[in-house]
Design a protein around this motif. Structure first.
Motif, mmCIF file in Angstrom:
data_model
loop_
_atom_site.group_PDB
_atom_site.id
_atom_site.type_symbol
_atom_site.label_atom_id
_atom_site.label_comp_id
_atom_site.label_asym_id
_atom_site.label_seq_id
_atom_site.Cartn_x
_atom_site.Cartn_y
_atom_site.Cartn_z
ATOM 1 N N PRO A 51 16.384 20.045 63.913
ATOM 2 C CA PRO A 51 17.472 19.227 64.463
ATOM 3 C C PRO A 51 18.546 18.903 63.424
ATOM 4 O O PRO A 51 19.726 18.783 63.767
ATOM 5 C CB PRO A 51 16.753 17.952 64.927
ATOM 6 C CG PRO A 51 15.355 18.372 65.174
ATOM 7 C CD PRO A 51 15.074 19.421 64.137
ATOM 8 N N LEU A 52 18.136 18.767 62.165
ATOM 9 C CA LEU A 52 19.109 18.503 61.102
ATOM 10 C C LEU A 52 20.066 19.686 60.942
ATOM 11 O O LEU A 52 21.283 19.506 60.816
ATOM 12 C CB LEU A 52 18.385 18.226 59.786
ATOM 13 C CG LEU A 52 19.279 18.007 58.558
ATOM 14 C CD1 LEU A 52 20.217 16.829 58.781
ATOM 15 C CD2 LEU A 52 18.425 17.805 57.313
ATOM 16 N N ILE A 53 19.510 20.897 60.985
ATOM 17 C CA ILE A 53 20.355 22.092 60.893
ATOM 18 C C ILE A 53 21.295 22.160 62.086
ATOM 19 O O ILE A 53 22.497 22.437 61.951
ATOM 20 C CB ILE A 53 19.479 23.363 60.815
ATOM 21 C CG1 ILE A 53 18.656 23.354 59.522
ATOM 22 C CG2 ILE A 53 20.353 24.621 60.885
ATOM 23 C CD1 ILE A 53 17.643 24.471 59.435
ATOM 24 N N GLY A 54 20.761 21.907 63.280
ATOM 25 C CA GLY A 54 21.592 21.909 64.479
ATOM 26 C C GLY A 54 22.682 20.854 64.414
ATOM 27 O O GLY A 54 23.828 21.095 64.810
ATOM 28 N N TRP A 55 22.347 19.675 63.897
ATOM 29 C CA TRP A 55 23.320 18.585 63.751
ATOM 30 C C TRP A 55 24.440 18.986 62.793
ATOM 31 O O TRP A 55 25.619 18.734 63.064
ATOM 32 C CB TRP A 55 22.598 17.343 63.260
ATOM 33 C CG TRP A 55 23.476 16.138 63.097
ATOM 34 C CD1 TRP A 55 23.818 15.230 64.057
ATOM 35 C CD2 TRP A 55 24.112 15.709 61.894
ATOM 36 N NE1 TRP A 55 24.627 14.267 63.527
ATOM 37 C CE2 TRP A 55 24.825 14.529 62.191
ATOM 38 C CE3 TRP A 55 24.139 16.196 60.588
ATOM 39 C CZ2 TRP A 55 25.559 13.837 61.239
ATOM 40 C CZ3 TRP A 55 24.868 15.513 59.627
ATOM 41 C CH2 TRP A 55 25.569 14.353 59.960
ATOM 42 N N ILE A 136 21.140 10.753 62.578
ATOM 43 C CA ILE A 136 20.334 11.954 62.379
ATOM 44 C C ILE A 136 19.165 11.753 61.437
ATOM 45 O O ILE A 136 18.082 12.305 61.646
ATOM 46 C CB ILE A 136 21.231 13.133 61.904
ATOM 47 C CG1 ILE A 136 20.457 14.454 61.963
ATOM 48 C CG2 ILE A 136 21.779 12.858 60.515
ATOM 49 C CD1 ILE A 136 19.989 14.832 63.336
ATOM 50 N N VAL A 137 19.349 10.963 60.378
ATOM 51 C CA VAL A 137 18.264 10.814 59.392
ATOM 52 C C VAL A 137 17.039 10.177 60.026
ATOM 53 O O VAL A 137 15.918 10.695 59.917
ATOM 54 C CB VAL A 137 18.735 9.992 58.180
ATOM 55 C CG1 VAL A 137 17.561 9.724 57.233
ATOM 56 C CG2 VAL A 137 19.849 10.707 57.437
ATOM 57 N N SER A 138 17.234 9.049 60.701
ATOM 58 C CA SER A 138 16.097 8.389 61.345
ATOM 59 C C SER A 138 15.508 9.259 62.450
ATOM 60 O O SER A 138 14.280 9.298 62.635
ATOM 61 C CB SER A 138 16.516 7.030 61.903
ATOM 62 O OG SER A 138 17.581 7.170 62.836
ATOM 63 N N SER A 139 16.361 9.991 63.171
ATOM 64 C CA SER A 139 15.874 10.852 64.253
ATOM 65 C C SER A 139 15.004 11.983 63.714
ATOM 66 O O SER A 139 13.949 12.293 64.267
ATOM 67 C CB SER A 139 17.059 11.435 65.029
ATOM 68 O OG SER A 139 17.831 10.431 65.619
ATOM 69 N N VAL A 140 15.457 12.595 62.613
ATOM 70 C CA VAL A 140 14.700 13.684 61.992
ATOM 71 C C VAL A 140 13.336 13.187 61.511
ATOM 72 O O VAL A 140 12.304 13.851 61.693
ATOM 73 C CB VAL A 140 15.505 14.289 60.823
ATOM 74 C CG1 VAL A 140 14.618 15.116 59.916
ATOM 75 C CG2 VAL A 140 16.651 15.141 61.364
#
Length: 199
Positions: A51-55, A136-140
């Motif tokens: 997800p981080l890459i996608g973000w 994004i950080v917390s989501s990842v």
């Protein structure tokens, strides 16, 4: 997107990896804690990282696509969900399923291949996170931890519960992702008032 929504999304995304973890538990008749830890670590890392890459990819284009972000979320999550449900009925063997040595499922090459294959959906969700301005950080971190726990447990569940749960896990994950896509679409188009289930 609320914390609970992110947690539910994390569980949904982990269902593909959970299904493979169950298969590993079925194949490896003498499952040990280190087998489950290794499985959880690989899947947790990739499910959290994709997800981080996608973000990062999506954030570059969000200014151009912000007006249709709800359509993107609906299409991506809906497609992924339908794909998961469809694939649950295909009964395709995983890479090491026909091997004479079941622990080949846990060698690094196979685990990386399986982790990437099961986390492509998370990459697409990461793109939608960028458009929806999700932290994004917390989501990842949440997605990675939940995927680790789910897959760790999946190995032992597979050892004891058999094949049926594998298909049901993929169906459940697919249904959840479709519902999340519909929810985001309705909220962003003001077709839905206040939803209390996920907020």
């Amino acid at each position: 997107m609320s914390l609970l929504t992110i947690i539910i999304t994390a569980f949904a995304l982990s269902m593909d990896a959970f299904a493979v973890s169950i298969t590993n538990g079925i194949l490896i008749y003498d499952v040990k804690a280190k087998d489950a830890l290794k499985t959880g670590a690989y899947f947790g890392f990739f499910q959290g990282g994709m997800p981080l890459i996608g973000w990062l990819l999506g954030i570059k284009f969000q200014d151009y696509i912000i007006k249709i972000d709800h359509w993107i979320a609906l299409i991506l999550l809906g497609f992924i969900g339908i794909k998961m449900i469809y694939e649950s009925f295909q009964n395709k063997p995983i890479a090491c399923e026909n091997s004479e040595n079941p622990r080949e499922c846990l060698n690094s090459k196979t685990m990386i291949m399986l982790s990437i294959a099961t986390s492509i959906d998370a990459l697409a969700v990461g793109v939608s996170f960028a458009f929806l301005k999700v932290p994004i950080v917390s989501s990842v971190i949440i997605i990675g931890i939940i995927s680790f726990i789910v897959c760790f447990m999946g190995v032992f569940i597979g050892k004891n519960c058999g094949v049926l749960l594998k298909k049901n896990a993929e169906i459940l994950g697919g249904v959840i992702l479709i519902l999340m896509g519909v929810k985001i679409f309705l909220e962003h188009t003001n077709l839905l008032g206040t939803m209390t289930i996920f907020n």
